[in-house]
Design an enzyme around this catalytic site. Structure first.
Site, short mmCIF file in Angstrom:
data_model
loop_
_atom_site.label_atom_id
_atom_site.label_comp_id
_atom_site.label_asym_id
_atom_site.label_seq_id
_atom_site.Cartn_x
_atom_site.Cartn_y
_atom_site.Cartn_z
CB SER A 166 -0.74 -0.17 0.93
OG SER A 166 -0.39 -0.63 2.27
CD GLU A 167 -0.23 4.05 1.72
OE1 GLU A 167 -0.70 4.69 2.23
OE2 GLU A 167 0.22 3.20 2.19
CB THR A 168 7.60 2.25 -1.36
OG1 THR A 168 6.80 0.22 -1.66
CG2 THR A 168 8.53 1.65 -1.48
#
Length: 269
Positions: free
Chosen positions: A43-45
């Site tokens: 979902s996020e990096t």
């Protein structure tokens, strides 16, 4: 460069919310960072690079698979955990992250375990329920608010309603919001004070986020006002699940949680 996958807001692997963490040596092209985040498919990096200025130790940026975002709690927790765990950051001292849109964020080892993140509070302002919200969620909504970062907070009847929610994802996606936070007070005798779930809408793509730190910047002031206590514990009741300890401090909120590294490797592209 070193790339890790860290499960945030959990004390065990394969729970909480996974985030990619890329440890950079210097500045990187945002187009390249976006491609890396798309490759990671979390979902996020988070992308972290060291700084030498007096106000911050590292620059921190967050990317979904589609866009750069202005604030991400679980990927911040994951980044701090990675820096401490790899020895890049000195143990037992605060980390100061300079961000593009959320100012300087500080992460400190918590006395009771885990890492404590100092974030801006984002209390929801009450609004008229958006058309189609209850129908999209499949349950009546008792109270509706909108936060400064574009989330809608929907209070429903009870914790069981939150846990058993089966929303129409396509209908939720059509709502004008970054995401929809669904919440209720916890069951009597629970080891937490409130429950929540977070569903992505137009700004972030669809689906359910496992544990959402930024949502707790709104949940903390919302439930502090209702329960009359500044220090609370939230449980995000996704399939993976995760606990977020919250403490409201004026216009700031401290979010505390654990993290576990599940992958540590080298990015070669």
């Amino acid at each position: 460069m070193r790339m890790l996958v860290v499960d945030a807001f959990t004390e065990r692997p394969f729970a909480g919310n996974p985030a990619g963490v890329c440890l950079l040596d210097g500045p990187a092209d945002p187009v390249w960072m976006q491609r890396v985040a798309a490759e990671m498919k979390h979902s996020e990096t988070a992308f972290v690079r060291p700084l030498t200025g007096p106000d911050a130790d590292f620059e921190l940026r967050w990317f979904t698979t589609l866009v750069e975002v202005g604030l991400c709690g679980h990927a911040t927790l994951a980044a701090a955990h990675a820096l401490f765990g790899t020895g890049v950051a000195e143990p037992d001292r605060p980390l100061r992250f300079r961000t593009l849109h959320s100012g300087v964020l500080t992460v400190t080892p918590a006395p009771g375990g885990g890492l404590a993140m100092d974030f801006p509070a984002c209390p929801p302002e009450e609004i008229i329920e958006p058309e189609g919200l209850s129908a999209a969620l499949g349950v009546p909504v008792a109270w509706t608010g909108r936060t400064a970062i574009g989330d809608i907070l929907a209070e429903v009847a009870d914790a069981k309603t939150v846990r058993t929610l089966t929303p129409d994802v396509a209908a939720v996606t059509a709502i004008d919001a970054r995401g929809v936070i669904v919440t209720a007070s916890a069951e009597p005798g629970a080891d937490h004070d409130f429950v929540s779930r977070f569903f992505g809408a137009g700004g972030l793509g669809d689906g359910e986020d496992p544990v959402t730190g930024s949502a707790h910047c709104a949940l903390a002031p919302f439930w502090a006002a209702r329960l009359g206590r500044d220090a609370l514990t939230g449980y995000q009741a996704s399939d993976r699940g995760g606990y977020v300890r919250t403490e409201l401090r004026g216009d700031r909120v401290v979010l505390t949680g654990g993290a576990v590294t599940v992958l540590d490797g080298t990015l070669s592209a």
